[in-house]
Design a protein around this motif. Structure first.
Motif, PDB file in Angstrom:
ATOM      1  N   ASP A 144       6.653  67.116 -10.516  1.00 26.12           N
ATOM      2  CA  ASP A 144       7.379  66.848 -11.752  1.00 26.12           C
ATOM      3  C   ASP A 144       7.831  65.399 -11.774  1.00 26.12           C
ATOM      4  OD1 ASP A 144       9.529  66.676 -10.016  1.00 26.12           O
ATOM      5  OD2 ASP A 144      10.333  68.657 -10.518  1.00 26.12           O
ATOM      6  N   ARG A 145       8.624  65.047 -12.779  1.00 29.19           N
ATOM      7  CA  ARG A 145       9.024  63.637 -12.925  1.00 29.19           C
ATOM      8  C   ARG A 145       9.902  63.146 -11.779  1.00 29.19           C
ATOM      9  NH1 ARG A 145      12.224  64.041 -18.464  1.00 29.19           N
ATOM     10  NH2 ARG A 145      10.444  65.425 -18.866  1.00 29.19           N
ATOM     11  N   ASN A 146      10.477  64.066 -10.990  1.00 32.26           N
ATOM     12  CA  ASN A 146      11.311  63.693  -9.847  1.00 32.26           C
ATOM     13  C   ASN A 146      10.543  63.679  -8.531  1.00 32.26           C
ATOM     14  OD1 ASN A 146      13.704  63.502 -11.436  1.00 32.26           O
ATOM     15  ND2 ASN A 146      13.844  65.745 -11.427  1.00 32.26           N
ATOM     16  N   GLY A 147       9.230  63.947  -8.582  1.00 32.26           N
ATOM     17  CA  GLY A 147       8.431  63.936  -7.362  1.00 32.26           C
ATOM     18  C   GLY A 147       8.446  65.241  -6.603  1.00 32.26           C
ATOM     19  N   LEU A 180       8.307  65.336   2.446  1.00 31.87           N
ATOM     20  CA  LEU A 180       7.743  66.449   3.210  1.00 31.87           C
ATOM     21  C   LEU A 180       6.541  66.025   4.034  1.00 31.87           C
ATOM     22  CD1 LEU A 180       8.043  69.470   3.736  1.00 31.87           C
ATOM     23  CD2 LEU A 180       6.476  69.891   1.825  1.00 31.87           C
ATOM     24  N   PHE A 181       5.555  65.337   3.429  1.00 31.47           N
ATOM     25  CA  PHE A 181       4.343  65.010   4.192  1.00 31.47           C
ATOM     26  C   PHE A 181       3.819  63.598   3.919  1.00 31.47           C
ATOM     27  CE2 PHE A 181       3.192  67.693   0.501  1.00 31.47           C
ATOM     28  CZ  PHE A 181       2.418  66.813  -0.237  1.00 31.47           C
ATOM     29  N   HIS A 182       4.732  62.696   3.538  1.00 28.53           N
ATOM     30  CA  HIS A 182       4.307  61.326   3.224  1.00 28.53           C
ATOM     31  C   HIS A 182       5.398  60.321   3.565  1.00 28.53           C
ATOM     32  CE1 HIS A 182       2.103  58.600   0.110  1.00 28.53           C
ATOM     33  NE2 HIS A 182       1.509  58.582   1.286  1.00 28.53           N
ATOM     34  N   ALA A 216       6.534  56.181 -12.132  1.00 31.22           N
ATOM     35  CA  ALA A 216       7.362  55.120 -12.707  1.00 31.22           C
ATOM     36  C   ALA A 216       6.654  54.368 -13.826  1.00 31.22           C
ATOM     37  CB  ALA A 216       7.804  54.142 -11.611  1.00 31.22           C
ATOM     38  N   ASP A 217       5.354  54.020 -13.619  1.00 34.36           N
ATOM     39  CA  ASP A 217       4.684  53.175 -14.611  1.00 34.36           C
ATOM     40  C   ASP A 217       3.588  53.893 -15.399  1.00 34.36           C
ATOM     41  OD1 ASP A 217       2.542  53.367 -12.840  1.00 34.36           O
ATOM     42  OD2 ASP A 217       2.886  51.399 -11.949  1.00 34.36           O
ATOM     43  N   GLY A 218       3.247  55.131 -15.022  1.00 32.90           N
ATOM     44  CA  GLY A 218       2.247  55.885 -15.769  1.00 32.90           C
ATOM     45  C   GLY A 218       0.825  55.435 -15.548  1.00 32.90           C
ATOM     46  N   LYS A 219       0.577  54.625 -14.520  1.00 28.98           N
ATOM     47  CA  LYS A 219      -0.774  54.128 -14.271  1.00 28.98           C
ATOM     48  C   LYS A 219      -1.502  55.033 -13.271  1.00 28.98           C
ATOM     49  CE  LYS A 219       0.309  49.254 -15.090  1.00 28.98           C
ATOM     50  NZ  LYS A 219       0.318  47.894 -14.501  1.00 28.98           N
ATOM     51  N   ARG A 220      -2.786  55.216 -13.506  1.00 25.22           N
ATOM     52  CA  ARG A 220      -3.627  55.998 -12.593  1.00 25.22           C
ATOM     53  C   ARG A 220      -3.961  55.152 -11.368  1.00 25.22           C
ATOM     54  NH1 ARG A 220      -9.012  56.478 -11.864  1.00 25.22           N
ATOM     55  NH2 ARG A 220      -9.815  58.494 -11.164  1.00 25.22           N
ATOM     56  N   ARG A 221      -3.958  55.755 -10.181  1.00 25.49           N
ATOM     57  CA  ARG A 221      -4.200  55.022  -8.946  1.00 25.49           C
ATOM     58  C   ARG A 221      -5.235  55.743  -8.089  1.00 25.49           C
ATOM     59  NH1 ARG A 221       0.905  53.577 -10.311  1.00 25.49           N
ATOM     60  NH2 ARG A 221       1.473  51.397  -9.845  1.00 25.49           N
ATOM     61  N   VAL A 222      -6.104  54.945  -7.470  1.00 27.35           N
ATOM     62  CA  VAL A 222      -7.085  55.442  -6.500  1.00 27.35           C
ATOM     63  C   VAL A 222      -6.915  54.617  -5.240  1.00 27.35           C
ATOM     64  CG1 VAL A 222      -9.519  55.825  -5.981  1.00 27.35           C
ATOM     65  CG2 VAL A 222      -8.688  56.105  -8.333  1.00 27.35           C
ATOM     66  N   CYS A 223      -6.641  55.249  -4.109  1.00 26.32           N
ATOM     67  CA  CYS A 223      -6.354  54.493  -2.890  1.00 26.32           C
ATOM     68  C   CYS A 223      -6.607  55.374  -1.676  1.00 26.32           C
ATOM     69  CB  CYS A 223      -4.907  53.992  -2.892  1.00 26.32           C
ATOM     70  SG  CYS A 223      -3.669  55.319  -2.954  1.00 26.32           S
ATOM     71  N   TYR A 274       8.288  55.034   5.535  1.00 25.01           N
ATOM     72  CA  TYR A 274       7.468  54.731   4.342  1.00 25.01           C
ATOM     73  C   TYR A 274       8.426  54.761   3.146  1.00 25.01           C
ATOM     74  CZ  TYR A 274       3.141  54.803   1.560  1.00 25.01           C
ATOM     75  OH  TYR A 274       2.101  54.491   0.718  1.00 25.01           O
ATOM     76  N   PRO A 275       8.851  53.609   2.622  1.00 24.37           N
ATOM     77  CA  PRO A 275       9.813  53.609   1.504  1.00 24.37           C
ATOM     78  C   PRO A 275       9.290  54.402   0.317  1.00 24.37           C
ATOM     79  CG  PRO A 275       9.544  51.399   2.413  1.00 24.37           C
ATOM     80  CD  PRO A 275       8.485  52.253   3.047  1.00 24.37           C
ATOM     81  N   ASN A 276      10.184  55.158  -0.288  1.00 25.82           N
ATOM     82  CA  ASN A 276       9.811  55.992  -1.425  1.00 25.82           C
ATOM     83  C   ASN A 276       9.237  55.164  -2.572  1.00 25.82           C
ATOM     84  OD1 ASN A 276       9.996  58.823  -2.492  1.00 25.82           O
ATOM     85  ND2 ASN A 276      11.103  57.758  -4.106  1.00 25.82           N
ATOM     86  N   ALA A 277       9.759  53.944  -2.747  1.00 22.41           N
ATOM     87  CA  ALA A 277       9.317  53.101  -3.866  1.00 22.41           C
ATOM     88  C   ALA A 277       7.878  52.641  -3.711  1.00 22.41           C
ATOM     89  CB  ALA A 277      10.237  51.888  -3.996  1.00 22.41           C
ATOM     90  N   LEU A 278       7.343  52.645  -2.472  1.00 15.49           N
ATOM     91  CA  LEU A 278       5.971  52.204  -2.242  1.00 15.49           C
ATOM     92  C   LEU A 278       4.967  53.345  -2.301  1.00 15.49           C
ATOM     93  CD1 LEU A 278       6.516  49.662   0.685  1.00 15.49           C
ATOM     94  CD2 LEU A 278       6.449  49.222  -1.781  1.00 15.49           C
ATOM     95  N   CYS A 279       5.435  54.571  -2.426  1.00 14.31           N
ATOM     96  CA  CYS A 279       4.540  55.734  -2.496  1.00 14.31           C
ATOM     97  C   CYS A 279       3.709  55.669  -3.781  1.00 14.31           C
ATOM     98  CB  CYS A 279       5.363  57.017  -2.455  1.00 14.31           C
ATOM     99  SG  CYS A 279       4.386  58.520  -2.731  1.00 14.31           S
TER     100      CYS A 279
END
Length: 672
Positions: free
Chosen positions: A384-387, A415-417, A438-445, A426-431
């Protein structure tokens, strides 16, 4: 108000309610289908890009393996020197010998790896010395035509990517070719490039995923020569068509191009469903970038990838569900109106029955979607929006080792990241998931997940936002375990850095480690020493017992050295019977003690070859790394001088060479 008026108003209200409920149910049903198409598109695009990345890594690995051959490096150096000197009579034999040497490998790679190009180019002007795919075509420069080759020529860093040439387009991998110069230092003498076709890649994906795939290039990006000579038979024949069909797994793409169904765009497909010859296909289209496009995201794609899947039966089933829903609603309305006319008091019961029927239909739809989610091979979960996790499929649970109740409702990052592979937070902001929220962008990594046992494992992941009515409601994560892929990459690195006979580091790997140790010395001042070792009278061993026995002696020496050295020390084979050892943290005194132990251990241990026991001794030269050493040449020269002193002093001994001292080195005689 009269009874007929009450009945009429009640009937109108009931009809309005049924119409609203039916419309809402149809909208939800259609929304579920659209969501399924979106998720399938995201998954297939992710799978394709991951497979393309593996193909690019395969191209570099093949190029590395070919360029590591000593004879190829020597012939390339010979051809480059001849070209630079303008001596074509020397360059031609180098070309002929290279052609003869590579012929068998070329045929094997062509059959089993879909290799379509293999060429060696001289430095610095990237002139062709050998083209296995066009043996008679040589001498032209690719400096202006090929950006990827120019980049490798400029900084000698291996690269891979998709590029369009004069008569070929495909995934290419290029690596520098080095050869020792007159002073024994590695010198850049050329560039080796391989080109792999994409047909095998899309065929594998097509069979595995039961889809069709085509790669389209913009018409203006393709040369006339390639259009005429390399175009598949099923491609459009006119030069001014929408696109150039590089490769496809079926005839549909060519037919759609001829019929104008595929427009000249490299972006997303506006209409994902296409009616063709009585069938309905779901089309997924996304941009396709070449090597330069992978470096600069502002460059437009050179083409697009089209993935299609026959969804005729799926849409028919969906349409049947819609009609079933409509028929159910109409039947319910008629039944309720009849009851209202008979007895208004019974309308509440009928309404509840209809609501129960609608709920059951929605539950069936929910079960159907859950089945689709659970049968996917990739791990899929939503937040959800809160992760906090809202759903997770069986594949994801199997990879992570959790139960569903341990994940649903919990913060997936915590839990697992929550930590990197080395254990650092691993800072939450870098997940990536939090960034998409936060920004609505699709990511592949690529990233690391953590199993319930605490074990980290590498994953390839795609994060896509979930938006409803212009509001971000959460995100969907699709991932897969790439442990086997990483393991294959590590094995390729090991093969590229290890001497195949003895298992010691090869010359290039050892010199790189020595350069790194010099850099650490300049930063923190910790001492380090270098040992140069040469087996005494090794030629006599080969002459007397044969080269196979000599190989056994070399392996025996490396085994003795590894038992003597620490795990942090490094041994490398520089060539023949000459070895070097790097001892981080040891000064001259500690290095001398280690060298004496090694010398004595070898002197008192004979190598076994069949029924033979062969005794050898070793001479060792020692020097300590200095801040003033600008590069590896200085310590290597000092160690070599110390080794020479040990040799001339009678062999089977250890000698040291200190900087800023006379050339004479103090020698410590060994026990005879």
């Amino acid at each position: 108000m009269s009874y007929p008026s009450v009945v009429l108003i009640a009937s109108l209200l009931v009809a309005a309610i049924f119409a609203a409920v039916g419309a809402l149910s149809l909208k939800q049903l259609d929304g579920q289908l659209d969501l399924r198409f979106e998720q399938e598109a995201a998954r297939l695009e992710s799978v394709y890009r991951a497979a393309l990345g593996e193909l690019e890594q395969q191209a570099i690995s093949l190029a590395f393996g070919l360029a590591s051959d000593a004879e190829l490096r020597r012939l390339t150096a010979q051809g480059t020197q001849a070209r630079q000197a303008g001596d074509l009579q020397v360059a031609e034999p180098a070309h002929t010998q290279l052609l003869r040497k590579m012929q068998s490998q070329w045929i094997e790679l062509y059959r089993h790896n879909d290799l379509r190009q293999l060429q060696v180019l001289t430095t610095p002007d990237l002139r062709s010395l050998l083209r296995m795919h066009a043996p008679d075509d040589q001498g032209d420069s690719l400096m202006e035509l090929r950006p990827l080759l120019r980049a490798v020529q400029a900084d000698r860093i291996p690269r891979s990517g998709f590029e369009i040439g004069r008569a070929y387009a495909g995934v290419r991998g290029a690596v520098p070719v080095t050869h020792p110069d007159a002073e024994g230092n590695p010198s850049h003498v050329g560039t080796l490039e391989v080109g792999i076709g994409m047909s095998d890649l899309i065929d594998r994906l097509s069979h595995r995923l039961e889809i069709g795939i085509a790669v389209l290039l913009r018409a203006e990006a393709v040369t006339d020569a390639m259009w005429e000579s390399y175009r598949p038979n099923s491609a459009p024949s006119k030069r001014n068509q929408c696109c150039y069909l590089l490769t496809a797994t079926g005839p549909q793409a060519a037919e759609w191009l001829e019929a104008g169904e595929l427009k000249p765009t490299a972006g997303k497909q506006a209409t994902p469903l296409l009616e063709w010859k009585g069938r309905t296909y779901h089309l997924i289209r996304f941009g396709f970038h070449d090597y330069l496009g992978s470096l600069d995201s502002n460059r437009p794609p050179i083409g697009s990838v089209v993935i299609w899947k026959d969804v005729t039966h799926l849409l028919l089933a969906h349409e049947n569900e819609r009609w079933e829903l409509i028929r159910t609603a109409l039947s319910g309305l008629a039944f309720v109106l009849a009851l209202v006319l008979i007895l208004s008091k019974l309308s509440r019961r009928e309404w509840r029955r209809q609501l129960d029927a609608q709920t059951e239909a929605l539950q069936k739809l929910s079960k159907y979607n859950k089945l689709l989610l659970e049968t996917a091979g990739d791990g899929i979960y939503g937040v959800d929006r809160n992760g906090h996790a809202t759903f997770i499929n069986r594949s994801a649970l199997q990879m992570l080792g959790y139960r569903a109740e341990e994940v649903i409702g919990h913060d997936q990052h915590q839990l697992f990241h929550h930590s990197h592979r080395d254990g650092s937070p691993y800072p939450n902001a870098l997940c990536p998931v939090q960034q998409t929220l936060a920004d609505g962008k699709r990511r592949v990594c690529e990233d690391w997940f953590i199993r319930d046992t605490g074990e980290h494992f590498p994953v390839s992941m795609t994060v896509a936002p979930i938006n409803e009515h212009d509001h971000r409601e959460g995100a969907v994560v699709v991932f897969r375990d790439i442990t086997d892929y990483r393991r294959r990459q590590d094995e390729l690195i090991r093969l590229a850095t290890t001497d195949p006979l003895t298992g010691a580091g090869n010359r290039r790997h050892f010199l790189s480690a020595l350069e790194s140790e010099l850099a650490r010395l300049r930063r923190n001042g910790h001492p380090a020493s270098l040992l140069m070792a040469d087996l005494d009278h090794f030629k006599n061993v080969n002459d007397r017992y044969g080269h196979a026995a000599g190989d056994a002696v070399l392996k025996h020496f490396v085994a003795i050295a590894r038992n003597t050295l620490r795990q942090t020390d490094l041994i490398g084979r520089l060539g023949g019977e000459e070895f070097a050892m790097l001892l981080p943290g040891d000064d001259i005194k500690g290095a001398t003690e280690t060298a004496e132990r090694l010398r004595g251990a070898l002197e008192n241990s004979a190598a076994e070859f069949g029924t033979l026991r062969i005794s050898v001794t070793v001479s060792i030269g020692i020097t300590e790394l200095q801040h003033a050493d600008e590069n590896t040449d200085a310590p290597l020269q000092r160690a070599d001088e110390a080794l020479y002193a040990a040799k001339t002093g009678g062999r089977n001994r250890v000698s040291t060479r200190l900087p800023r001292l006379d050339d004479a080195a103090a020698a410590t005689p060994g026990q005879r």
